[in-house]
Scaffold this motif. Structure first.
Motif, PDB file in Angstrom:
ATOM      1  N   VAL A  13    -122.598  -3.765  11.977  1.00 58.44           N
ATOM      2  CA  VAL A  13    -123.329  -2.502  11.796  1.00 58.44           C
ATOM      3  C   VAL A  13    -122.942  -1.516  12.889  1.00 58.44           C
ATOM      4  CG1 VAL A  13    -125.639  -1.455  11.895  1.00 58.44           C
ATOM      5  CG2 VAL A  13    -125.251  -3.509  10.533  1.00 58.44           C
ATOM      6  N   PHE A  14    -122.889  -1.988  14.121  1.00 57.62           N
ATOM      7  CA  PHE A  14    -122.514  -1.125  15.245  1.00 57.62           C
ATOM      8  C   PHE A  14    -121.120  -0.522  15.041  1.00 57.62           C
ATOM      9  CE2 PHE A  14    -120.596  -0.873  19.590  1.00 57.62           C
ATOM     10  CZ  PHE A  14    -121.371   0.174  20.077  1.00 57.62           C
ATOM     11  N   LEU A  15    -120.183  -1.347  14.656  1.00 62.36           N
ATOM     12  CA  LEU A  15    -118.814  -0.874  14.458  1.00 62.36           C
ATOM     13  C   LEU A  15    -118.714   0.087  13.271  1.00 62.36           C
ATOM     14  CD1 LEU A  15    -116.891  -4.196  15.047  1.00 62.36           C
ATOM     15  CD2 LEU A  15    -116.756  -2.147  16.468  1.00 62.36           C
ATOM     16  N   THR A  16    -119.501  -0.147  12.247  1.00 60.09           N
ATOM     17  CA  THR A  16    -119.422   0.651  11.025  1.00 60.09           C
ATOM     18  C   THR A  16    -120.114   2.000  11.164  1.00 60.09           C
ATOM     19  OG1 THR A  16    -119.360  -1.374   9.729  1.00 60.09           O
ATOM     20  CG2 THR A  16    -119.895   0.654   8.560  1.00 60.09           C
ATOM     21  N   LEU A  17    -121.282   2.014  11.768  1.00 56.42           N
ATOM     22  CA  LEU A  17    -122.103   3.229  11.763  1.00 56.42           C
ATOM     23  C   LEU A  17    -121.935   4.118  12.988  1.00 56.42           C
ATOM     24  CD1 LEU A  17    -125.439   1.844  10.308  1.00 56.42           C
ATOM     25  CD2 LEU A  17    -123.559   2.973   9.112  1.00 56.42           C
ATOM     26  N   PHE A  18    -121.454   3.587  14.082  1.00 59.90           N
ATOM     27  CA  PHE A  18    -121.370   4.351  15.321  1.00 59.90           C
ATOM     28  C   PHE A  18    -120.029   5.079  15.394  1.00 59.90           C
ATOM     29  CE2 PHE A  18    -120.702   4.586  19.996  1.00 59.90           C
ATOM     30  CZ  PHE A  18    -121.784   5.392  20.289  1.00 59.90           C
ATOM     31  N   ASN A  19    -120.060   6.403  15.303  1.00 57.62           N
ATOM     32  CA  ASN A  19    -118.844   7.211  15.430  1.00 57.62           C
ATOM     33  C   ASN A  19    -118.603   7.503  16.897  1.00 57.62           C
ATOM     34  OD1 ASN A  19    -118.402   7.356  12.679  1.00 57.62           O
ATOM     35  ND2 ASN A  19    -119.782   9.081  12.461  1.00 57.62           N
ATOM     36  N   SER A  20    -117.454   7.107  17.381  1.00 55.05           N
ATOM     37  CA  SER A  20    -117.251   7.124  18.819  1.00 55.05           C
ATOM     38  C   SER A  20    -115.844   7.492  19.264  1.00 55.05           C
ATOM     39  CB  SER A  20    -117.547   5.738  19.346  1.00 55.05           C
ATOM     40  OG  SER A  20    -116.652   4.810  18.746  1.00 55.05           O
ATOM     41  N   VAL A  21    -114.964   7.779  18.347  1.00 55.56           N
ATOM     42  CA  VAL A  21    -113.538   7.968  18.630  1.00 55.56           C
ATOM     43  C   VAL A  21    -113.019   6.799  19.464  1.00 55.56           C
ATOM     44  CG1 VAL A  21    -111.749   9.591  19.384  1.00 55.56           C
ATOM     45  CG2 VAL A  21    -113.880  10.463  18.501  1.00 55.56           C
ATOM     46  N   GLY A  22    -113.337   5.618  18.989  1.00 51.61           N
ATOM     47  CA  GLY A  22    -112.765   4.415  19.574  1.00 51.61           C
ATOM     48  C   GLY A  22    -113.654   3.646  20.526  1.00 51.61           C
ATOM     49  N   ALA A  23    -114.758   4.203  20.992  1.00 54.18           N
ATOM     50  CA  ALA A  23    -115.584   3.519  21.989  1.00 54.18           C
ATOM     51  C   ALA A  23    -116.236   2.258  21.430  1.00 54.18           C
ATOM     52  CB  ALA A  23    -116.640   4.459  22.548  1.00 54.18           C
ATOM     53  N   ALA A  24    -116.728   2.286  20.197  1.00 52.40           N
ATOM     54  CA  ALA A  24    -117.380   1.110  19.619  1.00 52.40           C
ATOM     55  C   ALA A  24    -116.385  -0.046  19.453  1.00 52.40           C
ATOM     56  CB  ALA A  24    -118.052   1.456  18.297  1.00 52.40           C
ATOM     57  N   PRO A  25    -115.208   0.178  18.860  1.00 47.41           N
ATOM     58  CA  PRO A  25    -114.257  -0.932  18.773  1.00 47.41           C
ATOM     59  C   PRO A  25    -113.809  -1.445  20.140  1.00 47.41           C
ATOM     60  CG  PRO A  25    -113.678   0.766  17.207  1.00 47.41           C
ATOM     61  CD  PRO A  25    -114.761   1.327  18.073  1.00 47.41           C
ATOM     62  N   VAL A  26    -113.634  -0.559  21.095  1.00 49.53           N
ATOM     63  CA  VAL A  26    -113.238  -0.988  22.441  1.00 49.53           C
ATOM     64  C   VAL A  26    -114.353  -1.819  23.065  1.00 49.53           C
ATOM     65  CG1 VAL A  26    -112.710  -0.174  24.773  1.00 49.53           C
ATOM     66  CG2 VAL A  26    -111.581   0.868  22.805  1.00 49.53           C
ATOM     67  N   ALA A  27    -115.608  -1.422  22.858  1.00 44.26           N
ATOM     68  CA  ALA A  27    -116.741  -2.210  23.370  1.00 44.26           C
ATOM     69  C   ALA A  27    -116.732  -3.605  22.753  1.00 44.26           C
ATOM     70  CB  ALA A  27    -118.061  -1.494  23.072  1.00 44.26           C
ATOM     71  N   TYR A  28    -116.441  -3.696  21.456  1.00 40.23           N
ATOM     72  CA  TYR A  28    -116.360  -5.006  20.813  1.00 40.23           C
ATOM     73  C   TYR A  28    -115.248  -5.838  21.448  1.00 40.23           C
ATOM     74  CZ  TYR A  28    -114.961  -8.610  17.537  1.00 40.23           C
ATOM     75  OH  TYR A  28    -114.590  -9.802  16.996  1.00 40.23           O
ATOM     76  N   TRP A  29    -114.076  -5.244  21.638  1.00 42.51           N
ATOM     77  CA  TRP A  29    -112.947  -5.998  22.188  1.00 42.51           C
ATOM     78  C   TRP A  29    -113.212  -6.455  23.620  1.00 42.51           C
ATOM     79  CZ3 TRP A  29    -109.058  -7.943  19.492  1.00 42.51           C
ATOM     80  CH2 TRP A  29    -108.821  -7.422  18.226  1.00 42.51           C
ATOM     81  N   LEU A  30    -113.900  -5.627  24.422  1.00 38.54           N
ATOM     82  CA  LEU A  30    -114.125  -5.977  25.819  1.00 38.54           C
ATOM     83  C   LEU A  30    -115.372  -6.822  26.047  1.00 38.54           C
ATOM     84  CD1 LEU A  30    -113.225  -2.582  27.546  1.00 38.54           C
ATOM     85  CD2 LEU A  30    -111.817  -4.644  27.365  1.00 38.54           C
ATOM     86  N   VAL A  31    -116.433  -6.584  25.278  1.00 39.04           N
ATOM     87  CA  VAL A  31    -117.712  -7.233  25.529  1.00 39.04           C
ATOM     88  C   VAL A  31    -118.073  -8.239  24.443  1.00 39.04           C
ATOM     89  CG1 VAL A  31    -120.192  -6.821  25.842  1.00 39.04           C
ATOM     90  CG2 VAL A  31    -118.536  -5.207  26.774  1.00 39.04           C
ATOM     91  N   GLY A  32    -117.808  -7.910  23.202  1.00 38.81           N
ATOM     92  CA  GLY A  32    -118.300  -8.710  22.091  1.00 38.81           C
ATOM     93  C   GLY A  32    -117.586 -10.011  21.837  1.00 38.81           C
ATOM     94  N   ARG A  33    -116.360 -10.115  22.259  1.00 40.56           N
ATOM     95  CA  ARG A  33    -115.587 -11.337  21.991  1.00 40.56           C
ATOM     96  C   ARG A  33    -115.648 -12.281  23.181  1.00 40.56           C
ATOM     97  NH1 ARG A  33    -109.939 -10.179  19.559  1.00 40.56           N
ATOM     98  NH2 ARG A  33    -109.498 -11.145  21.527  1.00 40.56           N
ATOM     99  N   ARG A  34    -115.800 -13.540  22.903  1.00 39.52           N
ATOM    100  CA  ARG A  34    -115.719 -14.556  23.956  1.00 39.52           C
ATOM    101  C   ARG A  34    -114.250 -14.950  24.108  1.00 39.52           C
ATOM    102  NH1 ARG A  34    -120.817 -16.436  25.150  1.00 39.52           N
ATOM    103  NH2 ARG A  34    -122.364 -16.190  23.501  1.00 39.52           N
ATOM    104  N   LYS A  35    -113.886 -15.309  25.306  1.00 42.48           N
ATOM    105  CA  LYS A  35    -112.520 -15.747  25.543  1.00 42.48           C
ATOM    106  C   LYS A  35    -112.298 -17.096  24.884  1.00 42.48           C
ATOM    107  CE  LYS A  35    -111.859 -13.371  29.937  1.00 42.48           C
ATOM    108  NZ  LYS A  35    -111.504 -12.141  29.378  1.00 42.48           N
ATOM    109  N   THR A  36    -111.175 -17.245  24.221  1.00 45.89           N
ATOM    110  CA  THR A  36    -110.831 -18.528  23.591  1.00 45.89           C
ATOM    111  C   THR A  36    -110.050 -19.372  24.589  1.00 45.89           C
ATOM    112  OG1 THR A  36    -108.831 -17.600  22.640  1.00 45.89           O
ATOM    113  CG2 THR A  36    -110.807 -17.561  21.294  1.00 45.89           C
ATOM    114  N   THR A  37    -110.222 -20.649  24.505  1.00 45.59           N
ATOM    115  CA  THR A  37    -109.514 -21.537  25.445  1.00 45.59           C
ATOM    116  C   THR A  37    -108.457 -22.327  24.746  1.00 45.59           C
ATOM    117  OG1 THR A  37    -111.198 -23.229  25.129  1.00 45.59           O
ATOM    118  CG2 THR A  37    -111.438 -21.769  27.029  1.00 45.59           C
TER     119      THR A  37
END
Length: 76
Positions: free
Chosen positions: A52-76
């Protein structure tokens, strides 16, 4: 503050608006595709909330960048 209509924008401003929209769309599509493929245990927080955050929040890239930096856990 009153916004300008599309016809009142300069050609340069129009190009910048279109470029921003394209960048936003591409980043959202990539982030949503990653979110759909990624297991829930590799995402910080509920996947539906991120979607929902990625779909509805217009940000010129800030929402997807937030997902990539904060939303994903590091894989081992």
């Amino acid at each position: 503050m009153s916004g300008k209509k599309w016809d009142e924008l300069s050609p340069r401003s129009r190009r910048l608006v279109v470029f921003g929209a394209v960048v936003e769309s591409v980043l959202k599509a990539i982030a949503l595709a990653d979110l759909a493929r990624r297991p829930a245990d590799q995402v910080r927080g509920p996947k539906p909330v991120w979607a929902v955050f990625l779909t509805l929040f217009n940000s010129v890239g800030a929402a997807p960048v937030a997902y990539w930096l904060v939303g994903r856990r590091k894989t081992t």
